[in-house]
Design an enzyme around this catalytic site. Sequence first.
Site, PDB file in Angstrom:
ATOM      1  N   ASN A 109       0.862  -1.191   0.000  1.00 52.77           N
ATOM      2  CA  ASN A 109       0.000   0.000   0.000  1.00 52.77           C
ATOM      3  C   ASN A 109       0.891   1.231   0.000  1.00 52.77           C
ATOM      4  OD1 ASN A 109      -2.412   1.562   0.272  1.00 52.77           O
ATOM      5  ND2 ASN A 109      -1.934   1.832   2.453  1.00 52.77           N
ATOM      6  N   HIS A 111       0.863   5.310   1.328  1.00 51.74           N
ATOM      7  CA  HIS A 111       0.137   6.229   2.201  1.00 51.74           C
ATOM      8  C   HIS A 111       0.829   7.595   2.189  1.00 51.74           C
ATOM      9  CE1 HIS A 111      -2.371   7.585   5.457  1.00 51.74           C
ATOM     10  NE2 HIS A 111      -1.291   8.051   6.054  1.00 51.74           N
ATOM     11  N   ASP A 147      -2.842   1.048   7.522  1.00 51.03           N
ATOM     12  CA  ASP A 147      -1.576   1.787   7.377  1.00 51.03           C
ATOM     13  C   ASP A 147      -0.544   1.349   8.415  1.00 51.03           C
ATOM     14  OD1 ASP A 147      -2.859   3.225   5.360  1.00 51.03           O
ATOM     15  OD2 ASP A 147      -3.584   4.737   6.759  1.00 51.03           O
ATOM     16  N   GLU A 176       5.108  10.158  -4.415  1.00 54.85           N
ATOM     17  CA  GLU A 176       4.471   8.832  -4.397  1.00 54.85           C
ATOM     18  C   GLU A 176       4.721   8.109  -5.725  1.00 54.85           C
ATOM     19  OE1 GLU A 176       0.388   8.523  -3.029  1.00 54.85           O
ATOM     20  OE2 GLU A 176       0.562  10.452  -2.011  1.00 54.85           O
TER      21      GLU A 176
END
Length: 205
Positions: A109, A111, A147, A176
């Site tokens: 993931n 974040h 997260d 990102e």
Amino acid sequence: MPKTKIGVLISGRGSNMMSIVRACKTGEIPADVALVVSNKADAAGLEWARDRGLTTAVLSHKEFHDREDHDRAIVSALVTAGVEWVCLAGYMRLLSRPFIEAFPGRILNIHPSLLPSFPGLHGQRDALEWGVKVSGCTVHLVDLELDHGPIVEQCAVAVGDDDDEEALSARILEHEHQAYPRALRKLLSVPWRVVGRRVVFGKPR
Ligand code: GRF
């Protein structure tokens, strides 16, 4: 040798999915995106993916009895597509145990904060409100908590005095788009292991 197959899960804009697709095309990531899944039919990223000939699937959580049923349907689509690694890219749902166990240590993931600071939906806003001078983004392995899993890659971004949520979010987002492909490249090219909470790269000595 056949390339690793990645599945990307989105719920909206999909700009991180785009950066992963592009990095696969240029060879930066030694993989192919085999499937893009969205839980929302109107996710903007879906159209982008379809326009580029990628295989997509919409599996709305609203059509399933509970989270686990929904997740099992997504896992089944991913497995059918031959997916080995799963990337959450703005996917706005917590994964249940059956999902995590279907891809052990192979779900990522991204974040928009330097975890463990500011988890949750508003990482950039919370960082601004706290008054931090440095924020950033984190790519991490996914576990059952939001997260929370072991950190693979982080990138620091300075917070300007004039930043509002939009400006900071945009600056972090640029990073990102570098950090996610970088993390994937490392995980797929270098031996790694998790020691405690630490992701350690390289062969054990
Ligand atoms: C990104 O900021 C990501 O860090 C967070 O959700 C946002 C998704 O943006 N998890 P996009 O859909 O990838 O453009």
